[in-house]
Design a protein around this motif. Structure first.
Motif, PDB file in Angstrom:
ATOM      1  N   PHE A 104       0.838  -1.187   0.000  1.00  0.00           N
ATOM      2  CA  PHE A 104       0.000   0.000   0.000  1.00  0.00           C
ATOM      3  C   PHE A 104       0.873   1.237   0.000  1.00  0.00           C
ATOM      4  O   PHE A 104       1.961   1.241   0.568  1.00  0.00           O
ATOM      5  N   CYS A 105       0.357   2.279  -0.651  1.00  0.00           N
ATOM      6  CA  CYS A 105       1.054   3.561  -0.652  1.00  0.00           C
ATOM      7  C   CYS A 105       1.253   4.017   0.793  1.00  0.00           C
ATOM      8  O   CYS A 105       0.349   3.925   1.618  1.00  0.00           O
ATOM      9  N   PRO A 106       2.446   4.501   1.125  1.00  0.00           N
ATOM     10  CA  PRO A 106       2.702   4.898   2.514  1.00  0.00           C
ATOM     11  C   PRO A 106       1.959   6.164   2.922  1.00  0.00           C
ATOM     12  O   PRO A 106       1.894   6.471   4.114  1.00  0.00           O
ATOM     13  N   ALA A 147      -3.094   3.742  -1.969  1.00  0.00           N
ATOM     14  CA  ALA A 147      -3.293   3.045  -3.233  1.00  0.00           C
ATOM     15  C   ALA A 147      -2.557   1.709  -3.200  1.00  0.00           C
ATOM     16  O   ALA A 147      -1.546   1.564  -2.510  1.00  0.00           O
ATOM     17  N   ILE A 148      -3.065   0.756  -3.933  1.00  0.00           N
ATOM     18  CA  ILE A 148      -2.416  -0.551  -4.024  1.00  0.00           C
ATOM     19  C   ILE A 148      -1.360  -0.481  -5.111  1.00  0.00           C
ATOM     20  O   ILE A 148      -1.639  -0.094  -6.247  1.00  0.00           O
ATOM     21  N   LEU A 149      -0.134  -0.817  -4.744  1.00  0.00           N
ATOM     22  CA  LEU A 149       0.986  -0.710  -5.675  1.00  0.00           C
ATOM     23  C   LEU A 149       1.690  -2.055  -5.782  1.00  0.00           C
ATOM     24  O   LEU A 149       1.735  -2.805  -4.824  1.00  0.00           O
ATOM     25  N   PRO A 150       2.261  -2.330  -6.955  1.00  0.00           N
ATOM     26  CA  PRO A 150       3.086  -3.537  -7.045  1.00  0.00           C
ATOM     27  C   PRO A 150       4.318  -3.379  -6.160  1.00  0.00           C
ATOM     28  O   PRO A 150       4.767  -2.262  -5.911  1.00  0.00           O
ATOM     29  N   LYS A 206      -0.566   7.360  -8.089  1.00  0.00           N
ATOM     30  CA  LYS A 206      -1.774   8.106  -7.721  1.00  0.00           C
ATOM     31  C   LYS A 206      -1.415   9.442  -7.088  1.00  0.00           C
ATOM     32  O   LYS A 206      -1.919  10.484  -7.492  1.00  0.00           O
ATOM     33  N   CYS A 207      -0.554   9.423  -6.083  1.00  0.00           N
ATOM     34  CA  CYS A 207      -0.249  10.652  -5.358  1.00  0.00           C
ATOM     35  C   CYS A 207       1.197  11.084  -5.560  1.00  0.00           C
ATOM     36  O   CYS A 207       1.590  12.165  -5.135  1.00  0.00           O
ATOM     37  N   GLY A 208       2.014  10.253  -6.191  1.00  0.00           N
ATOM     38  CA  GLY A 208       3.391  10.630  -6.459  1.00  0.00           C
ATOM     39  C   GLY A 208       4.346  10.406  -5.305  1.00  0.00           C
ATOM     40  O   GLY A 208       5.513  10.764  -5.392  1.00  0.00           O
TER      41      GLY A 208
END
Ligand SMILES: [Zn+2]
Ligand SMILES: [Zn+2]
Length: 82
Positions: free
Chosen positions: A35-37, A43-46, A54-56
């Motif tokens: 998950f995005c920190p 957001a779910i990230l590889p 999503k948020c950079g």
């Protein structure tokens, strides 16, 4: 949902989930994504993501070499300040 790596039971794909059958705790490694920190993004990230699309937000995914380089630089700084 993912399969428990130990007993193959279908369980929720969230880090920290404990398998109800074998009590194995599910980690991000088992799931294959993270998950995005950023608390407001999540957001779910590889797992290989370097930044969140999503948020950079930059994902801390430093390689071992990068870590060693940082430590070496820190030591050099300390030595130079002596
Ligand atoms: Zn299990
Ligand atoms: Zn994000």
């Amino acid at each position: 949902m993912i399969k428990c790596p130990k007993c193959n039971k279908q369980i929720s794909a969230r880090p920290g989930t404990v398998c109800p059958r074998c009590k194995r705790k599910i980690t991000q490694n088992d799931i294959g994504y993270m998950f995005c920190p950023e608390p407001e993004c999540k957001a779910i990230l590889p797992k290989s993501a370097v930044y969140c699309p999503k948020c950079g937000a930059k994902i801390r995914n430093e390689s071992v070499n990068e870590k060693i380089n940082k430590i070496v630089k820190k030591i050099e700084k300390i030595l130079n300040s002596l």
